[in-house]
Design a protein around this motif. Structure first.
Motif, short mmCIF file in Angstrom:
data_model
loop_
_atom_site.label_atom_id
_atom_site.label_comp_id
_atom_site.label_asym_id
_atom_site.label_seq_id
_atom_site.Cartn_x
_atom_site.Cartn_y
_atom_site.Cartn_z
N PRO A 188 0.56 -1.23 -0.17
CA PRO A 188 0.16 0.01 0.10
C PRO A 188 0.92 1.28 0.02
CG PRO A 188 -1.02 -1.47 1.77
CD PRO A 188 0.43 -2.08 1.18
N ARG A 189 2.05 1.26 0.82
CA ARG A 189 2.63 2.53 0.78
C ARG A 189 3.53 2.86 -0.87
NH1 ARG A 189 5.93 -0.84 3.92
NH2 ARG A 189 5.57 0.24 5.87
N TYR A 190 3.38 1.92 -1.51
CA TYR A 190 4.04 2.18 -3.11
C TYR A 190 3.01 1.93 -4.09
CZ TYR A 190 8.46 2.04 -0.54
OH TYR A 190 9.56 2.22 0.03
N ALA A 191 1.84 1.31 -3.72
CA ALA A 191 0.87 1.29 -4.79
C ALA A 191 0.49 2.61 -5.34
CB ALA A 191 -0.29 0.43 -4.45
N ARG A 192 0.11 3.43 -4.71
CA ARG A 192 -0.41 4.91 -5.01
C ARG A 192 0.00 6.02 -4.13
NH1 ARG A 192 -6.84 4.91 -5.69
NH2 ARG A 192 -6.43 6.39 -7.12
N ILE A 193 0.81 6.74 -4.63
CA ILE A 193 1.51 7.98 -3.87
C ILE A 193 0.99 9.16 -4.51
CG2 ILE A 193 3.58 8.99 -3.33
CD1 ILE A 193 5.16 6.26 -4.02
N PRO A 194 0.43 10.04 -3.43
CA PRO A 194 -0.24 11.24 -3.95
C PRO A 194 0.56 12.48 -3.85
CG PRO A 194 -1.07 10.66 -1.73
CD PRO A 194 -0.09 9.48 -2.07
N VAL A 195 0.60 13.29 -4.78
CA VAL A 195 1.39 14.57 -4.80
C VAL A 195 0.39 15.67 -4.82
CG1 VAL A 195 3.00 16.12 -5.52
CG2 VAL A 195 3.29 13.52 -5.62
N PHE A 196 0.20 16.45 -3.64
CA PHE A 196 -0.76 17.49 -3.63
C PHE A 196 -0.27 18.63 -4.32
CE2 PHE A 196 -1.66 14.57 -0.20
CZ PHE A 196 -2.97 14.42 -0.25
N LEU A 197 -1.33 19.17 -5.05
CA LEU A 197 -1.30 20.38 -6.16
C LEU A 197 -2.20 21.47 -5.58
CD1 LEU A 197 -1.17 18.69 -9.49
CD2 LEU A 197 0.81 18.98 -7.88
N SER A 198 -1.77 22.61 -5.13
CA SER A 198 -2.55 23.48 -4.69
C SER A 198 -2.30 25.03 -5.09
CB SER A 198 -2.70 23.45 -2.90
OG SER A 198 -1.27 23.86 -2.60
N ILE A 199 -3.04 25.75 -5.22
CA ILE A 199 -3.27 27.19 -5.55
C ILE A 199 -3.86 27.94 -4.24
CG2 ILE A 199 -3.84 29.18 -7.08
CD1 ILE A 199 -4.14 26.84 -9.31
N HIS A 200 -2.87 28.68 -3.44
CA HIS A 200 -3.41 29.31 -2.31
C HIS A 200 -2.93 30.66 -2.09
CE1 HIS A 200 -3.95 29.74 1.84
NE2 HIS A 200 -4.62 28.27 1.80
N PRO A 201 -3.89 31.66 -1.46
CA PRO A 201 -3.48 33.17 -1.38
C PRO A 201 -2.24 33.24 -0.51
CG PRO A 201 -5.57 32.44 -0.32
CD PRO A 201 -5.10 31.29 -1.31
N ALA A 202 -1.95 32.22 0.56
CA ALA A 202 -0.92 32.66 1.35
C ALA A 202 0.45 31.98 0.88
CB ALA A 202 -1.38 31.81 2.68
N ALA A 203 0.53 31.37 -0.33
CA ALA A 203 1.69 30.67 -0.87
C ALA A 203 2.62 32.01 -1.16
CB ALA A 203 1.31 29.87 -2.13
N ARG A 204 3.98 31.60 -0.90
CA ARG A 204 4.97 32.62 -1.28
C ARG A 204 5.50 32.31 -2.86
NH1 ARG A 204 8.87 31.92 3.87
NH2 ARG A 204 7.37 32.75 5.53
#
Length: 224
Positions: free
Chosen positions: A208-224
């Motif tokens: 399970p730890r290698y079957a599906r690995i998520p990478v979160f992609l976000s657009i956020h007003p507080a991002a630098r």
């Protein structure tokens, strides 16, 4: 003639110390442990040993893991008499761990003390994904950013596919070194709204730890 004040001072100090409550408390042999586990190891038991080094009984009122992956129980009884020892036994579900992961637990005792216990788990990474998340500033430039995927030489599985959960980004996987290194270029379609999508790195592994690995992609007003 000797002054009575030195003797009076000693009497006052003796009376003061007599009014101070006897010290009581739990002392742990260690508050942090480090464990290295195999990639397929799914459960890690860890014991923290403690001793009541004070002069009063101390009760363990609550043991609170800060992650649902961790279960805890007290061995030796929750009321700990002076000089007695016991253990906090933690069982950690490590099925999704990769790299180095820290989990902590709070132990609350009747003397008003919170004891923080930390487990640092190190898992050999057969597949490394860096970074685990990409962030763009809302209203900022729609720049291309890259996710890198690296498989170790002894990795028993292969990369199967890369997919996107959502519709706010364009992405383009590429092969850098066949069977070893890959890259995924990601670019927002528009940075005008706050949103989160996921890039899914999928392999043919049954772990399970290698079957599906998520990478979160976000657009956020507080991002630098």
């Amino acid at each position: 003639m000797n002054s009575p004040f030195p003797r009076l001072g000693l009497l006052l100090l003796s009376a003061l110390f007599a009014c101070v409550p006897a010290r009581a408390g739990l002392e742990f042999e260690s508050r942090m442990v480090r464990r290295e586990i195999e990639p397929r190891q799914s459960v890690l038991p860890v014991a923290f040993t403690f001793t009541n080094t004070g002069e009063k009984t101390v009760s363990i009122e609550r043991v609170k893991p800060h992650c649902p992956c961790t279960e805890a129980r007290v061995e030796g009884g929750s009321a700990v008499a002076p000089g007695r020892s016991g253990r906090i036994l933690l069982v950690v579900d490590t099925r999704t761990f990769t790299g180095t992961v820290s989990k902590d637990v709070s132990v609350y005792t009747s003397d008003g003390v919170e004891h923080r216990l930390v487990i640092r788990v190190m898992v050999k990474e057969l597949l490394a994904v860096r970074p685990k998340g990409l962030v763009w500033k809302q209203g900022g430039p729609a720049e291309t950013k890259t996710v890198t995927i690296v498989l170790t030489p002894d990795c028993p599985f292969r990369l199967k596919r890369v997919s996107l959960v959502g519709d706010a980004f364009d992405y383009e996987p590429s092969t850098v070194t066949p069977g070893v290194r890959y890259a995924v270029a990601v670019i927002p379609k528009d940075t005008g709204r706050k949103i989160v999508n996921r890039l899914l790195i999928e392999t043919d592994s049954d772990d399970p730890r290698y079957a599906r690995i998520p990478v979160f992609l976000s657009i956020h007003p507080a991002a630098r």
